[in-house]
Design a protein around this motif. Structure first.
Motif, PDB file in Angstrom:
ATOM      1  N   THR A   1      -1.924   5.857   2.161  1.00 36.12           N
ATOM      2  CA  THR A   1      -1.274   4.080   2.202  1.00 36.12           C
ATOM      3  C   THR A   1      -2.538   3.399   3.571  1.00 36.12           C
ATOM      4  OG1 THR A   1       0.541   5.275   2.551  1.00 36.12           O
ATOM      5  CG2 THR A   1       0.261   3.092   3.434  1.00 36.12           C
ATOM      6  N   ILE A   2      -2.601   4.385   4.618  1.00 34.11           N
ATOM      7  CA  ILE A   2      -4.344   3.946   5.447  1.00 34.11           C
ATOM      8  C   ILE A   2      -5.637   2.961   4.419  1.00 34.11           C
ATOM      9  CG2 ILE A   2      -5.460   3.884   7.329  1.00 34.11           C
ATOM     10  CD1 ILE A   2      -3.461   5.525   8.575  1.00 34.11           C
ATOM     11  N   ALA A   3      -5.620   4.045   3.277  1.00 35.56           N
ATOM     12  CA  ALA A   3      -6.591   3.575   2.867  1.00 35.56           C
ATOM     13  C   ALA A   3      -6.760   2.706   1.837  1.00 35.56           C
ATOM     14  CB  ALA A   3      -7.051   5.292   1.986  1.00 35.56           C
ATOM     15  N   LEU A   4      -5.615   2.839   1.199  1.00 36.67           N
ATOM     16  CA  LEU A   4      -4.711   1.249   0.508  1.00 36.67           C
ATOM     17  C   LEU A   4      -4.722  -0.118   1.447  1.00 36.67           C
ATOM     18  CD1 LEU A   4      -2.599   3.091  -1.917  1.00 36.67           C
ATOM     19  CD2 LEU A   4      -4.848   2.518  -3.000  1.00 36.67           C
TER      20      LEU A   4
ATOM     21  N   SER B   1       0.855  -1.390   0.231  1.00 35.36           N
ATOM     22  CA  SER B   1       0.062   0.157   0.029  1.00 35.36           C
ATOM     23  C   SER B   1       0.887   1.103   0.278  1.00 35.36           C
ATOM     24  CB  SER B   1      -1.381  -0.353   0.635  1.00 35.36           C
ATOM     25  OG  SER B   1      -1.855  -0.819   1.274  1.00 35.36           O
ATOM     26  N   MET B   2       1.736   1.398   0.947  1.00 38.74           N
ATOM     27  CA  MET B   2       2.700   2.568   0.751  1.00 38.74           C
ATOM     28  C   MET B   2       3.560   2.494  -0.648  1.00 38.74           C
ATOM     29  SD  MET B   2       5.728   3.129   3.711  1.00 38.74           S
ATOM     30  CE  MET B   2       4.856   3.187   5.093  1.00 38.74           C
ATOM     31  N   CYS B   3       3.927   1.525  -1.318  1.00 37.89           N
ATOM     32  CA  CYS B   3       4.348   1.488  -2.396  1.00 37.89           C
ATOM     33  C   CYS B   3       3.826   2.479  -3.374  1.00 37.89           C
ATOM     34  CB  CYS B   3       5.224   0.342  -3.034  1.00 37.89           C
ATOM     35  SG  CYS B   3       6.422  -0.378  -2.148  1.00 37.89           S
ATOM     36  N   THR B   4       2.855   2.081  -3.779  1.00 41.15           N
ATOM     37  CA  THR B   4       1.213   2.096  -4.398  1.00 41.15           C
ATOM     38  C   THR B   4       1.073   4.050  -4.133  1.00 41.15           C
ATOM     39  OG1 THR B   4       0.197   0.065  -4.549  1.00 41.15           O
ATOM     40  CG2 THR B   4      -0.887   1.816  -5.363  1.00 41.15           C
ATOM     41  N   ALA B   5       1.006   3.833  -2.708  1.00 40.78           N
ATOM     42  CA  ALA B   5       0.973   4.905  -2.962  1.00 40.78           C
ATOM     43  C   ALA B   5       1.620   6.564  -2.877  1.00 40.78           C
ATOM     44  CB  ALA B   5       0.484   5.378  -1.374  1.00 40.78           C
ATOM     45  N   VAL B   6       3.387   5.872  -3.130  1.00 35.52           N
ATOM     46  CA  VAL B   6       4.194   6.940  -3.920  1.00 35.52           C
ATOM     47  C   VAL B   6       4.529   6.988  -5.309  1.00 35.52           C
ATOM     48  CG1 VAL B   6       6.578   6.582  -3.611  1.00 35.52           C
ATOM     49  CG2 VAL B   6       5.595   6.683  -1.668  1.00 35.52           C
ATOM     50  N   VAL B   7       4.051   6.248  -5.666  1.00 33.78           N
ATOM     51  CA  VAL B   7       3.930   6.120  -7.243  1.00 33.78           C
ATOM     52  C   VAL B   7       2.081   7.493  -7.715  1.00 33.78           C
ATOM     53  CG1 VAL B   7       3.253   5.099  -9.358  1.00 33.78           C
ATOM     54  CG2 VAL B   7       4.896   3.584  -6.989  1.00 33.78           C
TER      55      VAL B   7
ATOM     56  N   ILE C   1       0.950   9.511  -6.247  1.00 32.25           N
ATOM     57  CA  ILE C   1       1.510  11.157  -5.159  1.00 32.25           C
ATOM     58  C   ILE C   1       2.227  11.367  -6.415  1.00 32.25           C
ATOM     59  CG2 ILE C   1       2.725  12.628  -3.545  1.00 32.25           C
ATOM     60  CD1 ILE C   1       0.938   9.921  -1.481  1.00 32.25           C
ATOM     61  N   VAL C   2       3.493  10.729  -6.536  1.00 32.40           N
ATOM     62  CA  VAL C   2       4.822  11.115  -8.003  1.00 32.40           C
ATOM     63  C   VAL C   2       4.697  10.276  -9.277  1.00 32.40           C
ATOM     64  CG1 VAL C   2       6.860  10.668  -8.498  1.00 32.40           C
ATOM     65  CG2 VAL C   2       6.785  10.355  -6.393  1.00 32.40           C
ATOM     66  N   LEU C   3       3.148  10.009  -9.961  1.00 32.63           N
ATOM     67  CA  LEU C   3       2.758  10.731 -10.570  1.00 32.63           C
ATOM     68  C   LEU C   3       2.360  11.929 -10.714  1.00 32.63           C
ATOM     69  CD1 LEU C   3       2.382   6.703 -11.668  1.00 32.63           C
ATOM     70  CD2 LEU C   3       3.812   8.496 -12.595  1.00 32.63           C
ATOM     71  N   LEU C   4       1.041  11.664 -10.037  1.00 29.56           N
ATOM     72  CA  LEU C   4      -0.591  12.580  -9.922  1.00 29.56           C
ATOM     73  C   LEU C   4      -0.310  13.840  -9.026  1.00 29.56           C
ATOM     74  CD1 LEU C   4      -3.453  10.241  -9.892  1.00 29.56           C
ATOM     75  CD2 LEU C   4      -2.259  11.129 -11.733  1.00 29.56           C
ATOM     76  N   ALA C   5       0.405  13.834  -8.324  1.00 29.49           N
ATOM     77  CA  ALA C   5       0.211  15.614  -7.866  1.00 29.49           C
ATOM     78  C   ALA C   5       1.639  15.580  -6.293  1.00 29.49           C
ATOM     79  CB  ALA C   5      -0.543  15.056  -6.570  1.00 29.49           C
ATOM     80  N   THR C   6       2.277  16.612  -5.737  1.00 32.01           N
ATOM     81  CA  THR C   6       2.869  16.693  -5.351  1.00 32.01           C
ATOM     82  C   THR C   6       3.351  15.972  -3.849  1.00 32.01           C
ATOM     83  OG1 THR C   6       3.227  19.508  -5.646  1.00 32.01           O
ATOM     84  CG2 THR C   6       4.214  18.843  -4.309  1.00 32.01           C
ATOM     85  N   PHE C   7       4.200  15.994  -3.613  1.00 34.21           N
ATOM     86  CA  PHE C   7       4.907  14.539  -2.437  1.00 34.21           C
ATOM     87  C   PHE C   7       4.938  15.642  -1.520  1.00 34.21           C
ATOM     88  CE2 PHE C   7       7.396  12.524   0.563  1.00 34.21           C
ATOM     89  CZ  PHE C   7       6.860  11.366   0.093  1.00 34.21           C
ATOM     90  N   LYS C   8       3.353  14.941   0.037  1.00 32.30           N
ATOM     91  CA  LYS C   8       3.535  15.561   0.745  1.00 32.30           C
ATOM     92  C   LYS C   8       3.634  14.572   2.210  1.00 32.30           C
ATOM     93  CE  LYS C   8       0.836  19.243  -0.310  1.00 32.30           C
ATOM     94  NZ  LYS C   8       1.814  20.367  -0.316  1.00 32.30           N
ATOM     95  N   GLY C   9       4.301  14.369   3.365  1.00 30.27           N
ATOM     96  CA  GLY C   9       4.131  12.977   3.965  1.00 30.27           C
ATOM     97  C   GLY C   9       2.835  12.921   4.870  1.00 30.27           C
ATOM     98  N   TYR C  10       2.140  13.747   4.831  1.00 31.16           N
ATOM     99  CA  TYR C  10       0.527  13.527   5.267  1.00 31.16           C
ATOM    100  C   TYR C  10      -0.747  12.545   4.326  1.00 31.16           C
ATOM    101  CZ  TYR C  10      -1.665  14.107   9.886  1.00 31.16           C
ATOM    102  OH  TYR C  10      -2.521  13.886  11.256  1.00 31.16           O
ATOM    103  N   VAL C  11      -0.215  13.211   3.304  1.00 28.63           N
ATOM    104  CA  VAL C  11      -0.863  12.009   2.217  1.00 28.63           C
ATOM    105  C   VAL C  11      -0.927  11.123   1.923  1.00 28.63           C
ATOM    106  CG1 VAL C  11      -1.456  12.426  -0.472  1.00 28.63           C
ATOM    107  CG2 VAL C  11      -1.223  15.038   1.326  1.00 28.63           C
ATOM    108  N   LEU C  12       1.020  10.598   2.360  1.00 31.83           N
ATOM    109  CA  LEU C  12       1.368   9.119   2.620  1.00 31.83           C
ATOM    110  C   LEU C  12       0.345   8.770   2.803  1.00 31.83           C
ATOM    111  CD1 LEU C  12       3.048   7.338   1.094  1.00 31.83           C
ATOM    112  CD2 LEU C  12       5.463   8.147   2.281  1.00 31.83           C
ATOM    113  N   LEU C  13       0.998   9.070   4.073  1.00 30.97           N
ATOM    114  CA  LEU C  13       0.312   8.247   4.593  1.00 30.97           C
ATOM    115  C   LEU C  13      -1.078   7.895   5.161  1.00 30.97           C
ATOM    116  CD1 LEU C  13       0.510   6.889   8.300  1.00 30.97           C
ATOM    117  CD2 LEU C  13      -0.318   9.262   9.007  1.00 30.97           C
TER     118      LEU C  13
END
Length: 651
Positions: free
Chosen positions: A457-460, A434-440, A442-454
């Motif tokens: 990741t939980i949602a996935l 889930s974390m790896c998918t979330a990173v991909v 966010i990087v592809l579609l938006a600006t990277f933000k730590g809270y968004v990653l968290l």
């Protein structure tokens, strides 16, 4: 004449509510079956006269009977008919009559859908609900009578409905919210009846679950509608402001969520029985507290109805009697309630216990932030203190993040015990994926933000566990339609409820961190580019509405040189009250909203304009509605249609 009929009906309802609170209870104490059986008929009569009173008030609004003070204060002959009807609950007196009618409707529903309760238990429940109805109806007649007339002299024209309330939101939001608010009276009455009878068992939990689910579902819809209404009506583009009155509805929702999960444990495993009763008492107590905050005059808010200390004092006394009496009974009876059921730290019971504790902590955080400014003002002699979003974001949000982490972990747990490898090895793999998918993403579609990653990741992670649950359930029968039909509706309700929370999480996270906003001065011909969209200010024209005059702007939106849509935000002047209101215009989308609001007129034909692009904001309300639908579907489970007689207490 119709007004007098409504007033007389309300008086009759008061008398019937007193009879309902007394006779069935006396029948239980004396063993008189006739008195116990009369509760159903009295309850239906109570609902009939409350409905008649409410319809009489509606009639007074429709025919513009301005001799009725409440109509003269909240309506106008130029008001459209649908707003005249919704104006019935647009201010304090009518809204409380609707509140009382909703309680009467719930009591009527108990007489229809609780036939499988034992006679004495149903009599106890109806007696408790009758006592609540008596308190509400007495309050309406003594301090908030909507049928008072101004005779022989009365105004020829009314003051009009508050312009903020002249909206579709008023038609749907308060009724839904009240059905949820007041609906917690039924599990409250069942809990008190169980304490009264001296027996808390699995049957009691099964009786309470459908009533709790449906009340929670309506409250969820009501809160979602209120958030949506504030978003498009107030002109600032926000969907939640931690307003004290917003919190008043949110607190019983949090405790109600805990109650739903705790009831499941009590029914399945006979654990948390006394805790579950306390949650049922707390959910309805917080609903009463919300009524006190909105109607007492202690709050100044666009949502608050009353500024009359007399009304607030009555509700406070009623709140103390109901809550205090319930807690005294709980203290006397709950000590003898014990459970010999055991479970491990990795079991579903343990996860539900953590869920309950976190939800109660979250409720306490909201309660403290809501009441502390009021207490500070009282002890400081009038000094004001504001507790706003910074406090709630710093304290409430981390608690909810932890809650969602346990929500992801609990999906694959089992009752009593769960194998450690399922919780540790497999969940670690899901979390990493889930974390790896979330990173991909966010990087592809938006600006990277730590809270968004968290959050993503939980949602996935939650979604992965839900998907595995579905696969395991249906693969046992090789994905045949029969396997899908064989699943209980409560299972589908659970899936929708948790899926809705996932969607809501994503919507909140993306809206908070990726929204774009600009406040600027625009004159005809001016353009601005914002997040790949071009906004062109064409001009302003004046239009006439049924009871207002409006300055309507036209703003053309284009993307990549192609016109997308024209938006028409307005600034309206309501002549009866002289109020100026902002009406934003929105281009809604599943992945983004274009939001434009017209500000104040400036020099040289220029206007202040607020432009916002809000990604995934619709997911907040879609998720809320899906969760509510899940709660409603769970109620239709056939297990709740009939309670076996052998499980009923014999008293």
């Amino acid at each position: 004449m119709i007004t007098e009929l409504g007033h007389f009906s309300l008086i009759l309802a008061l008398g019937l509510s007193f009879v309902l609170s007394f006779l069935p209870a006396w029948g239980v104490q004396t063993g008189n079956m006739t008195l116990m059986q009369c509760g159903d008929s009295v309850a239906r009569g109570l609902f009939f006269f409350l409905l008649l009173a409410f319809l009489s008030l509606c009639y007074s609004f429709v025919v513009d009977d301005f001799s009725v003070n409440y109509v003269a204060s909240n309506s106008n002959s130029a008001l459209p008919i649908y707003f005249k009807i919704s104006a019935v609950w647009g201010a304090h007196e009518g809204s409380f009559l609707l509140w009382t009618l909703v309680l009467g409707g719930w009591i009527f529903a108990v007489t229809i859908f609780s036939r499988d309760l034992s006679l004495d238990m149903r009599a106890r429940v109806l007696s408790i609900l009758g006592l609540l109805a008596f308190g509400f109806t007495l309050f309406s007649l003594l301090t908030s009578n909507p049928f008072e007339r101004s005779l022989p002299v009365f105004p020829e024209e009314g003051n009009d409905l508050n312009p903020l309330l002249q909206d579709f939101g008023l038609i749907v939001h308060p009724p839904m919210l009240y059905i949820g608010y007041v609906g917690f009276a039924v599990p409250f009455a069942l809990a008190i009846a169980a304490l009264w009878s001296g027996r808390l068992d699995m049957a009691w939990a099964r009786w309470s679950r459908p009533w709790t689910n449906i009340a929670w579902a309506f409250l969820t819809v009501g809160i979602a509608l209120g958030s949506w209404w504030a978003y498009y009506e107030l002109g600032w583009g926000g969907w939640w402001f931690w307003d004290a009155v917003e919190n008043a509805s949110f607190m019983p929702w949090l405790v109600g969520t805990a109650l739903i999960h705790s009831l499941a444990s009590t029914e399945k495993r006979a654990v948390f029985k006394s805790w579950t009763v306390l949650l049922a008492i707390s959910a309805f107590s917080l609903s009463l507290l919300g009524g006190f905050l909105v109607r007492s005059g202690v709050l100044t808010s666009v949502h608050a109805f009353a500024q009359d200390p007399q009304r607030g004092m009555y509700i406070l006394i009623f709140l103390i009697i109901v809550v205090g009496g319930s807690l005294v009974l709980y203290a006397l009876r709950a000590q003898g309630i014990k459970s010999n059921t055991t479970f491990s730290w990795s079991s579903r019971e343990a996860m539900i216990l953590v869920n309950n504790l976190l939800l109660v902590v979250a409720t306490a955080v909201v309660l403290l932030g809501t009441l502390y400014p009021l207490a500070y003002e009282a002890v400081s002699g009038g000094a004001k203190l504001s507790v706003g979003p910074p406090y709630f974001n710093a304290v409430f949000v981390p608690v909810m993040v932890v809650l969602f982490l346990f929500m992801a972990l609990s999906q694959r747990t089992r009752w009593k015990d769960t194998r450690r490898d399922i919780l540790l090895k497999r969940q670690a793999l899901y979390l990493l994926g889930s974390m790896c998918t979330a990173v991909v993403l966010i990087v592809l579609l938006a600006t990277f933000k730590g809270y968004v990653l968290l959050i993503i990741t939980i949602a996935l992670w939650v979604s992965a566990n839900l998907l595995e649950n579905i696969v395991q359930r249906f693969s046992r029968r090789r994905w045949k339609w029969s396997s899908m039909l064989a699943q209980p509706l409560s299972y589908y309700g659970m899936l929708l409820g948790h899926l809705g929370m996932v969607i809501m999480m994503i919507g909140i996270c993306c809206t908070v961190y990726y929204s774009v906003e600009r406040d600027l001065r625009m004159a005809p011909g001016d353009k601005i580019e914002l997040a790949d969209y071009q906004f062109k200010f064409v001009g302003v024209r004046q239009i006439n509405g049924p009871n207002f005059i409006s300055d309507q702007a036209e703003i053309v939106v284009a993307r990549n040189g192609k016109e997308v849509i024209s938006l028409f935000p307005e600034k309206r002047l309501y002549s009866a009250r002289g109020n100026v209101m902002t009406e934003a215009d929105i281009d809604p989308g599943i992945f983004r909203d274009l939001y434009v609001a017209l500000g104040e007129p400036l020099t040289q034909n220029a206007w202040g304009v607020r432009i916002q692009i809000k990604p995934f904001v619709r997911w907040i309300w879609i998720g809320g509605l899906l969760s509510a639908l899940g709660g409603a579907i769970a109620v239709a489970d056939k297990r709740y249609r009939r309670v076996k007689r052998k499980n009923l207490p014999n008293l």
